[in-house]
Design an enzyme around this catalytic site. Structure first.
Site, PDB file in Angstrom:
ATOM      1  N   TYR A 132      23.095  55.375  17.625  1.00 49.02           N
ATOM      2  CA  TYR A 132      24.036  54.259  17.668  1.00 49.02           C
ATOM      3  C   TYR A 132      25.260  54.651  16.857  1.00 49.02           C
ATOM      4  O   TYR A 132      25.189  54.808  15.640  1.00 49.02           O
ATOM      5  CB  TYR A 132      23.358  53.005  17.102  1.00 49.02           C
ATOM      6  N   LYS A 160      24.168  54.482  22.043  1.00 44.03           N
ATOM      7  CA  LYS A 160      24.985  53.279  22.128  1.00 44.03           C
ATOM      8  C   LYS A 160      26.340  53.647  21.531  1.00 44.03           C
ATOM      9  O   LYS A 160      26.455  53.897  20.339  1.00 44.03           O
ATOM     10  CB  LYS A 160      24.341  52.122  21.361  1.00 44.03           C
TER      11      LYS A 160
END
Length: 290
Positions: A132, A160
């Site tokens: 992420y 992400k």
């Protein structure tokens, strides 16, 4: 498995405690609305102020309520590699389908340190993992070259991407191809990133419009860009309104407007100020959400 619109779930609170009934109701509404996956205990879920016991209980509740109807990617990130391993192992034992691991914040590791952080966790816990990247919260950027190195690790399956940079996402897609799944970390970039080759979004907005975010991602992934653009432009005012103050302050307010949970946050986050809240309500009225 990890495609489409996945909701970065808020964590409802009431009187200082996790509101389990509200969370169960929210999960059920999300699934019935066609959402493609759920992501508890991310930054939208106020994971930074959950106790270790609360963190585990929210993930467990989400997995139990979901009952394998959609995948659950558990937020298990930490700026301590050892703590991230513990959280990720616990999520795997509870039956999570994947883990989302925030790049280490505050420490500001080098690119090699970031790589070793993820590599160590991946070697320690056998679960599909998403890195992420959100430099605005971590003070470091996971560069495309580092993502390409991570893509060589078997159980690191995606990232992400919330750098806000289309150039960076383009470089990742060019370097990695189909080796790694990119999910947008910015609602407003869902459509353009899918056009480049991303596979969906981990969405804040879908807390309040799960059906619409599912439809946007599905249309774009299916090549119906006219429909995807129509949904994108219709949702854009509320997407913007949800980020006029620090996430998840506005989305908690939005859910409170809808009667889905109390407008309660953990300090140091505080409720939305009056002016921006009024603008949020107006944007929601245009979508007939309130």
């Amino acid at each position: 498995m990890f495609t489409g619109a996945l909701t970065a779930l808020v964590t409802p609170f009431r009187d200082g405690e996790v509101d389990a009934p509200a969370l169960r109701d929210l999960i059920e509404w999300q699934i019935q609305s066609g959402i493609d996956g759920l992501v508890p205990c991310g930054s939208t879920g106020e994971s930074a102020t959950l106790t270790h016991a609360e963190h585990d209980s929210v993930i467990k509740l989400t997995i139990e309520q979901t009952r394998k109807r959609v995948p659950v990617i558990a937020g298990t990130g930490s700026n301590s590699t050892a703590e991230a391993i513990r959280l990720t192992a616990a999520a795997r034992e509870m039956g999570a389908d994947g883990a989302l691991l925030l790049s280490p914040y505050y420490n500001k590791p080098t690119q090699d340190g970031i790589y070793r952080h993820y590599k160590t966790i991946a070697a320690s816990v056998d679960i599909p993992m998403f890195a992420y990247n959100i430099p605005g919260r971590t003070a470091s950027n996971v560069l495309p070259e580092t993502v390409a190195r991570l893509a060589e690790i078997k159980n690191i399956v995606g990232i992400k991407e919330a750098s806000g940079s289309m150039d960076q996402s383009s470089d990742i897609l060019k370097m990695c191809g189909n080796q790694i799944t990119i999910l947008s970390g910015d609602d407003a970039l869902t459509l353009p990133l899918i056009a480049l080759g991303a596979k969906g979004v981990i969405s804040t907005c879908s807390n309040i419009v799960p059906r619409e975010m599912h439809d946007l991602a599905a249309a774009a992934l299916g090549g119906d860009f006219a429909k995807a653009r129509e949904i994108h432009f219709r949702l854009l005012p509320v997407m913007r309104a949800l980020f006029v103050e620090t996430n998840p302050i506005p989305v908690k307010q939005a859910l409170a407007f809808m009667g889905k949970c109390a407008n309660e946050l953990r300090m140091p986050l505080v409720p939305m100020t009056a002016g921006p809240a009024d603008k949020l309500r107006i944007a929601m009225k245009e979508l007939r959400l309130v």
